[in-house]
Scaffold this motif. Structure first.
Motif, mmCIF file in Angstrom:
data_model
loop_
_atom_site.group_PDB
_atom_site.id
_atom_site.type_symbol
_atom_site.label_atom_id
_atom_site.label_comp_id
_atom_site.label_asym_id
_atom_site.label_seq_id
_atom_site.Cartn_x
_atom_site.Cartn_y
_atom_site.Cartn_z
ATOM 1 N N GLN A 28 0.951 -1.102 0.078
ATOM 2 C CA GLN A 28 0.015 0.106 0.125
ATOM 3 C C GLN A 28 0.878 1.162 -0.138
ATOM 4 O O GLN A 28 0.766 2.181 0.797
ATOM 5 C CB GLN A 28 -1.023 -0.078 1.277
ATOM 6 N N ALA A 29 1.741 1.459 -0.906
ATOM 7 C CA ALA A 29 2.777 2.479 -1.147
ATOM 8 C C ALA A 29 2.677 2.963 -2.382
ATOM 9 O O ALA A 29 2.336 2.521 -3.312
ATOM 10 C CB ALA A 29 4.269 1.817 -0.986
ATOM 11 N N ALA A 70 -5.635 2.992 -1.571
ATOM 12 C CA ALA A 70 -5.198 2.839 -0.181
ATOM 13 C C ALA A 70 -3.760 2.838 0.135
ATOM 14 O O ALA A 70 -2.949 2.288 -0.457
ATOM 15 C CB ALA A 70 -5.740 1.388 0.179
ATOM 16 N N CYS A 71 -3.274 4.076 1.001
ATOM 17 C CA CYS A 71 -1.873 4.443 0.979
ATOM 18 C C CYS A 71 -1.361 4.448 2.294
ATOM 19 O O CYS A 71 -1.871 5.198 3.024
ATOM 20 C CB CYS A 71 -1.589 6.065 0.404
ATOM 21 N N ARG A 72 -0.669 3.222 2.673
ATOM 22 C CA ARG A 72 -0.057 3.371 3.964
ATOM 23 C C ARG A 72 1.072 4.043 4.078
ATOM 24 O O ARG A 72 1.733 4.559 5.251
ATOM 25 C CB ARG A 72 0.254 1.919 4.372
ATOM 26 N N GLN A 73 1.839 4.174 2.937
ATOM 27 C CA GLN A 73 3.137 5.051 2.744
ATOM 28 C C GLN A 73 3.270 5.678 1.635
ATOM 29 O O GLN A 73 3.001 5.242 0.241
ATOM 30 C CB GLN A 73 4.373 3.770 2.820
ATOM 31 N N GLN A 105 -0.846 10.611 7.461
ATOM 32 C CA GLN A 105 -0.233 10.001 6.239
ATOM 33 C C GLN A 105 1.440 9.972 6.507
ATOM 34 O O GLN A 105 1.988 10.817 7.009
ATOM 35 C CB GLN A 105 -0.484 10.653 5.122
ATOM 36 N N GLU A 106 1.843 8.611 6.592
ATOM 37 C CA GLU A 106 3.210 8.329 6.723
ATOM 38 C C GLU A 106 3.843 8.713 5.706
ATOM 39 O O GLU A 106 3.614 8.207 4.350
ATOM 40 C CB GLU A 106 3.371 6.905 6.986
#
Length: 229
Positions: A28-29, A70-73, A105-106
């Motif tokens: 999710q990057a 969907a963006c975790r990083q 957000q990371e």
């Protein structure tokens, strides 16, 4: 419409996006190369008549991507700020406003050559800054397109583009992704950036971006290990 092109690379799936970015579903990057915030401001400080609004345009494109995937990083592969002159109060204020809207957000920046000159982003932007390479899964996330002994390199810096030839003297140069055996290049995300023309003869597998789509320029061919590509 084909807004992204999925590819298998080094044992993982990446999506090459028409917005000149890469999405890595497994992590999710979202990978962004060469956004060059404040480049127009730096040129204006030198007395050059360049357009306004490039920072807003880039941030709106980031907003669209973060809303869609969907963006975790969120990982910047170098050249976040263009130059010391890019630290104009208006540019930094706009970046701070955008960061406040994405406070959870990371965000990570892999330092590039322009970052070393411009300096790290202001602390209030809450961006983790690391030196290259950032090793994540099978990839070495870098700014400079230098080979890595154990990982497939995803890099920026070059701003690749490919020139299409039409009838007569018609020419059209479009940004592209260059996929190699051990090294791959992302196009520059920033709107106000130059490009470097690459050639099919260089043995890249090239994916061209245009009119909101990504498509392979030619069928995949065997590629040699090394920097080119």
């Amino acid at each position: 419409m084909n807004p992204y092109q999925p590819i298998e690379l080094a044992g993982s799936t990446l999506w090459l996006l028409a917005e000149k970015a890469v999405y890595w579903p497994e992590q999710q990057a979202l990978l962004i190369a060469d956004i060059h915030f404040g480049k127009a401001a730096a040129y204006r400080r030198l007395g050059q008549p360049v357009p306004h609004g490039t920072t807003d345009t880039n941030l709106r494109q980031l907003d669209d991507l973060l809303a869609r995937y969907a963006c975790r990083q969120l990982i910047f592969l170098g050249d976040f700020l263009h130059a010391p002159e890019s630290r104009a109060p208006s540019t930094l204020a706009r970046l701070a406003e955008w960061r406040a809207q994405h406070a959870q957000q990371e965000i990570t920046l892999v330092r590039g050559n322009h970052d070393r000159r411009a300096g790290d982003p202001p602390r209030e932007l809450d961006i983790s800054v690391v030196s290259e390479p950032l090793l994540l899964g099978p990839y070495a996330l870098q700014h400079e397109p230098d080979p890595h002994p154990t990982h497939h390199v995803l890099a920026g810096h070059v701003h690749p583009a490919f020139q299409l030839h039409g009838r007569g003297r018609q020419r059209l140069r479009l940004p592209c992704f260059c996929i190699g055996a051990r090294l791959s290049l992302l196009p520059a995300f920033g709107n106000f950036t130059g490009t470097m023309t690459v050639a099919a003869e260089d043995n890249w597998q090239i994916y061209v971006i245009g009119d909101g789509e990504v498509w392979p320029l030619r069928r995949p061919a065997p590629v040699r290990p090394g920097i080119c590509p």
